[in-house]
Write an enzyme that holds these catalytic residues in place. Structure first.
Site, PDB file in Angstrom:
ATOM      1  N   THR A  17      36.987  94.702 -83.634  1.00 59.86           N
ATOM      2  CA  THR A  17      37.190  93.659 -84.641  1.00 59.86           C
ATOM      3  C   THR A  17      37.931  92.450 -84.072  1.00 59.86           C
ATOM      4  O   THR A  17      37.811  91.354 -84.582  1.00 59.86           O
ATOM      5  CB  THR A  17      37.975  94.205 -85.841  1.00 59.86           C
ATOM      6  OG1 THR A  17      39.170  94.830 -85.371  1.00 59.86           O
ATOM      7  CG2 THR A  17      37.166  95.210 -86.621  1.00 59.86           C
ATOM      8  N   ARG A  21      39.881  95.843 -76.404  1.00 57.50           N
ATOM      9  CA  ARG A  21      41.225  96.391 -76.233  1.00 57.50           C
ATOM     10  C   ARG A  21      41.145  97.741 -75.529  1.00 57.50           C
ATOM     11  O   ARG A  21      40.415  98.628 -75.958  1.00 57.50           O
ATOM     12  CB  ARG A  21      41.937  96.551 -77.579  1.00 57.50           C
ATOM     13  CG  ARG A  21      42.250  95.224 -78.236  1.00 57.50           C
ATOM     14  CD  ARG A  21      43.008  95.428 -79.530  1.00 57.50           C
ATOM     15  NE  ARG A  21      43.201  94.152 -80.215  1.00 57.50           N
ATOM     16  CZ  ARG A  21      43.708  94.035 -81.440  1.00 57.50           C
ATOM     17  NH1 ARG A  21      44.079  95.112 -82.103  1.00 57.50           N
ATOM     18  NH2 ARG A  21      43.855  92.847 -81.992  1.00 57.50           N
ATOM     19  N   SER A 112      47.409  92.351 -80.025  1.00 55.64           N
ATOM     20  CA  SER A 112      48.017  92.143 -81.332  1.00 55.64           C
ATOM     21  C   SER A 112      49.275  92.971 -81.532  1.00 55.64           C
ATOM     22  O   SER A 112      50.259  92.805 -80.836  1.00 55.64           O
ATOM     23  CB  SER A 112      46.992  92.402 -82.436  1.00 55.64           C
ATOM     24  OG  SER A 112      47.503  92.009 -83.690  1.00 55.64           O
ATOM     25  N   LYS A 125      40.162  88.451 -76.048  1.00 58.06           N
ATOM     26  CA  LYS A 125      39.355  88.029 -77.196  1.00 58.06           C
ATOM     27  C   LYS A 125      38.855  86.617 -76.945  1.00 58.06           C
ATOM     28  O   LYS A 125      39.593  85.781 -76.416  1.00 58.06           O
ATOM     29  CB  LYS A 125      40.210  88.072 -78.468  1.00 58.06           C
ATOM     30  CG  LYS A 125      39.468  87.634 -79.731  1.00 58.06           C
ATOM     31  CD  LYS A 125      40.307  87.837 -80.985  1.00 58.06           C
ATOM     32  CE  LYS A 125      41.411  86.832 -81.121  1.00 58.06           C
ATOM     33  NZ  LYS A 125      41.969  86.798 -82.491  1.00 58.06           N
ATOM     34  N   ASP A 280      50.152  86.954 -85.485  1.00 65.34           N
ATOM     35  CA  ASP A 280      49.224  86.701 -86.594  1.00 65.34           C
ATOM     36  C   ASP A 280      49.505  87.550 -87.833  1.00 65.34           C
ATOM     37  O   ASP A 280      48.888  87.349 -88.870  1.00 65.34           O
ATOM     38  CB  ASP A 280      47.769  86.865 -86.148  1.00 65.34           C
ATOM     39  CG  ASP A 280      47.411  88.273 -85.682  1.00 65.34           C
ATOM     40  OD1 ASP A 280      48.289  89.154 -85.682  1.00 65.34           O
ATOM     41  OD2 ASP A 280      46.238  88.488 -85.318  1.00 65.34           O
ATOM     42  N   ARG A 281      50.455  88.477 -87.749  1.00 64.30           N
ATOM     43  CA  ARG A 281      50.780  89.302 -88.906  1.00 64.30           C
ATOM     44  C   ARG A 281      52.202  88.997 -89.399  1.00 64.30           C
ATOM     45  O   ARG A 281      52.999  88.404 -88.688  1.00 64.30           O
ATOM     46  CB  ARG A 281      50.654  90.791 -88.570  1.00 64.30           C
ATOM     47  CG  ARG A 281      49.253  91.171 -88.152  1.00 64.30           C
ATOM     48  CD  ARG A 281      49.105  92.664 -87.968  1.00 64.30           C
ATOM     49  NE  ARG A 281      47.720  92.975 -87.572  1.00 64.30           N
ATOM     50  CZ  ARG A 281      47.128  94.127 -87.816  1.00 64.30           C
ATOM     51  NH1 ARG A 281      47.757  95.090 -88.460  1.00 64.30           N
ATOM     52  NH2 ARG A 281      45.889  94.335 -87.427  1.00 64.30           N
ATOM     53  N   THR A 343      36.770  93.957 -93.185  1.00 64.55           N
ATOM     54  CA  THR A 343      37.980  93.760 -92.398  1.00 64.55           C
ATOM     55  C   THR A 343      37.636  93.000 -91.115  1.00 64.55           C
ATOM     56  O   THR A 343      36.622  93.258 -90.485  1.00 64.55           O
ATOM     57  CB  THR A 343      38.611  95.120 -92.064  1.00 64.55           C
ATOM     58  OG1 THR A 343      39.059  95.724 -93.287  1.00 64.55           O
ATOM     59  CG2 THR A 343      39.786  94.967 -91.122  1.00 64.55           C
ATOM     60  N   GLU A 362      44.600  89.911 -95.595  1.00 63.81           N
ATOM     61  CA  GLU A 362      44.226  91.296 -95.353  1.00 63.81           C
ATOM     62  C   GLU A 362      45.419  92.188 -95.646  1.00 63.81           C
ATOM     63  O   GLU A 362      46.565  91.796 -95.405  1.00 63.81           O
ATOM     64  CB  GLU A 362      43.790  91.502 -93.903  1.00 63.81           C
ATOM     65  CG  GLU A 362      42.552  90.728 -93.511  1.00 63.81           C
ATOM     66  CD  GLU A 362      42.111  90.991 -92.087  1.00 63.81           C
ATOM     67  OE1 GLU A 362      40.901  91.041 -91.861  1.00 63.81           O
ATOM     68  OE2 GLU A 362      42.982  91.144 -91.211  1.00 63.81           O
ATOM     69  N   GLU A 363      45.149  93.403 -96.100  1.00 56.44           N
ATOM     70  CA  GLU A 363      46.234  94.317 -96.423  1.00 56.44           C
ATOM     71  C   GLU A 363      47.051  94.705 -95.201  1.00 56.44           C
ATOM     72  O   GLU A 363      48.175  95.164 -95.325  1.00 56.44           O
ATOM     73  CB  GLU A 363      45.676  95.583 -97.087  1.00 56.44           C
ATOM     74  CG  GLU A 363      44.564  96.283 -96.343  1.00 56.44           C
ATOM     75  CD  GLU A 363      45.011  96.972 -95.071  1.00 56.44           C
ATOM     76  OE1 GLU A 363      46.129  97.524 -95.059  1.00 56.44           O
ATOM     77  OE2 GLU A 363      44.251  96.950 -94.090  1.00 56.44           O
ATOM     78  N   SER A 364      46.501  94.503 -94.023  1.00 49.09           N
ATOM     79  CA  SER A 364      47.169  94.896 -92.786  1.00 49.09           C
ATOM     80  C   SER A 364      48.155  93.832 -92.320  1.00 49.09           C
ATOM     81  O   SER A 364      48.345  93.627 -91.131  1.00 49.09           O
ATOM     82  CB  SER A 364      46.135  95.173 -91.689  1.00 49.09           C
ATOM     83  OG  SER A 364      45.290  94.056 -91.512  1.00 49.09           O
ATOM     84  N   ARG A 495      41.881 105.150 -91.666  1.00 43.79           N
ATOM     85  CA  ARG A 495      42.724 104.475 -92.648  1.00 43.79           C
ATOM     86  C   ARG A 495      42.224 104.845 -94.044  1.00 43.79           C
ATOM     87  O   ARG A 495      41.031 104.756 -94.330  1.00 43.79           O
ATOM     88  CB  ARG A 495      42.677 102.966 -92.463  1.00 43.79           C
ATOM     89  CG  ARG A 495      43.100 102.483 -91.076  1.00 43.79           C
ATOM     90  CD  ARG A 495      43.539 101.024 -91.127  1.00 43.79           C
ATOM     91  NE  ARG A 495      43.588 100.376 -89.834  1.00 43.79           N
ATOM     92  CZ  ARG A 495      44.552 100.536 -88.927  1.00 43.79           C
ATOM     93  NH1 ARG A 495      45.539 101.372 -89.178  1.00 43.79           N
ATOM     94  NH2 ARG A 495      44.528  99.884 -87.787  1.00 43.79           N
TER      95      ARG A 495
END
Length: 542
Positions: A17, A21, A112, A125, A280-281, A343, A362-364, A495
């Site tokens: 996604t 990685r 990430s 990426k 990014d989170r 996602t 996003e929920e993450s 998940r």
């Protein structure tokens, strides 16, 4: 001088996604990184003489791969490379730099929120010209090329000094080392009312930000302490380290436990936040309240008009399918579009480019807007601060008023990490086989309304993405979603997302896991999680 180096393909270079990685030792195999970078270039057209942005989150092996990428970009015909000083560029900052300088694209070196170090995770990426992650048609082409590649091109040249800003020549290509923070900080100042936030902080409002020894440290130090006037020490763990100080740079209640405990103490600061490895989170914790990412998206969307950059209102809201439906209720009240996507931030790109959505989440723990084409942790923190300054209420007060207006979506994600891949895939296959028979089935007081494997039909390019997560929807608005994650590097991560809508304000102060207890039990029963994975409980609950 340009060399063409013979190589052999690797079979495991399929991007997930968010790019490719793997563990660092995998990337250190002979020609492994070079093969993937050349596969990127071989999958693109029209970049002769164009600008390429390169940067990363500072994790182990970052600098070495940046040097390879620079020399390969020169050999493949790029005219200019912009690279962050020290090899640093947060993912949202890289997106902004691509957009601001009209670059052809960018290579972002990051895994990430995954751990860093000599035996931990690394990633590559590719981002396209709009600043967003490459769409599936590009990543599919990269993977196809990686399976047949037989050579790569690279320039023989000294390494570029990444620690001093300025320009260098690598063969016929110019490499400019730029301040990684300046352009991004300027963008944030254009979106938010820094004067109002400064006054809030000057009046004694206490902010604490945990950069988790990761990439947002320099950004938060510059913006929160220097530009907004928070006292020195408000930004913790602000020096990016190759191994993130031995910690897991994921801003959740497990890995940022110390911040959570600080914010739950009687003498807690007024507002706490954290960001992850590549920036990014985000994690938002007000005094005595953890704001879930799903709720944060809804609350930010409901209050975004209080920030200058969003004063004209929102075009629409987009959320990933596993994210709770809290944002849907805000969109309905505002009379704007709501978009449910798979996602992966790349799915928001078309909606943002077409002007259909302004804020996405996003929920993450990922939230962002049309200012870049990536999720943006520090942006979310600053929008929260702008809202707090404008409303002159605490995060707890804002949350309670929001729930009273829209109802509360109790929501939790249960992660089963490093599950045997065959067992995880078998579980999902068995679930798919059950879907047709589930509607009408009762589990105690819960009755299945519908069950499906989510497919997304992009309203812009009309593409279809299938098998994006299994949804079990119960009568009354509760649901369970199952999905295998594409962000891990070992085994599989299952998940499980559990959600219950509660409209009654008298029931808005329940413990989340208690409020979801019957759904959690049913989620295990339907999917046979314990029996199929051998796990008695999740690895992480958020």
């Amino acid at each position: 001088m340009t060399r063409t180096v013979s190589t052999n393909p690797y079979s495991d270079q399929k991007p997930g996604t968010s790019g490719l990685r793997k563990k660092v030792p995998v990337f250190q195999q002979k020609n492994y990184a070079e093969n993937f970078i050349q596969s990127i270039f071989d999958s693109l057209d029209g970049f002769e003489g164009q600008t390429l942005v390169i940067g990363g989150d500072g994790r182990y092996y970052n600098r070495e791969v940046i040097q390879k990428a620079i020399k390969m970009a020169a050999a493949n015909g790029f005219g200019r490379v912009l690279v962050g000083r020290g090899g640093i560029l947060s993912t949202p900052a890289a997106s902004h730099v691509i957009r601001k300088y009209k670059a052809f694209g960018g290579i972002v070196l990051s895994a990430s929120h995954n751990p860093g170090g000599p035996t931990e995770d690394f990633g590559i990426k590719y981002n396209v010209g709009n600043g967003g992650p490459a769409p599936e048609k590009v990543t599919d082409a990269i993977f196809a090329r990686s399976k047949t590649i037989d050579s790569y091109r690279i320039v023989d040249a000294p390494d570029v000094n990444l620690d001093a800003e300025g320009s260098h020549q690598v063969d016929d290509m110019t490499v400019t080392v730029i301040d990684p923070v300046a352009d991004y900080a300027e963008l944030m100042e254009s979106l938010f009312d820094f004067d109002a936030i400064r006054k809030l902080i000057a009046g004694g409002f206490r902010v604490v930000f945990d950069a988790m020894s990761a990439v947002t440290g320099p950004y938060a130090k510059e913006i929160i302490e220097k530009r907004l006037g928070a006292p020195k020490g408000s930004v913790m763990n602000f020096i990016p380290l190759p191994d993130f100080g031995g910690h897991h740079p994921d801003p959740n209640l497990v890995h940022a436990r110390a911040l959570y405990e600080t914010m739950m103490a009687p003498d807690a600061p007024d507002f706490g936040a954290a960001s992850d490895g590549d920036g990014d989170r985000n994690l938002i914790i007000g005094k005595s309240i953890f704001v879930t990412p799903s709720d944060s998206l809804a609350m930010l969307a409901a209050n975004a008009h209080l920030a200058p950059g969003y004063a004209k209102g929102l075009a629409g809201i987009a959320r990933s399918m596993p994210t709770s439906g809290a944002a849907d209720r805000v969109a309905e009240k505002l009379g704007i579009g709501i978009y449910e996507t798979p996602t992966g931030w790349k799915f928001f790109g078309n909606l943002l480019d077409e002007g259909l959505a302004t804020i996405c989440g996003e929920e993450s723990a990922g939230t962002g807007s049309n200012h870049v084409r990536e999720k943006d942790g520090l942006w979310a923190v600053l929008l929260w601060l702008n809202i707090l300054a404008a409303r002159k209420e605490s995060a707890l007060e804002i949350a309670r008023k929001h729930w009273a207006t829209y109802g509360r979506n109790y929501y939790s994600r249960h992660d089963y990490e490093e599950v045997d891949s065959d067992a995880a895939n078998s579980l999902i296959t068995a679930l798919r086989d059950k879907l047709a028979a589930l509607p009408g089935t009762s589990f105690g007081a819960l009755t299945v309304d519908t069950a499906d494997d989510f497919s997304y039909h992009d309203p812009v390019d009309k593409s279809v993405s299938k098998n994006q997560g299994i949804r079990i929807l119960f009568k009354g608005g509760s649901r369970v979603v199952y999905r295998l994650s594409g962000t891990g590097t070992s085994g599989a991560t299952l998940r499980v997302y559990i959600e219950r809508y509660e409209p009654d304000p008298a029931r808005h102060d329940l413990d989340t896991q208690e409020a979801l207890a019957d759904l959690i039990a049913v989620a295990d029963e339907i999917a046979e999680i314990k029996a199929r994975t051998g796990r008695d409980q999740p690895s992480v609950i958020t």
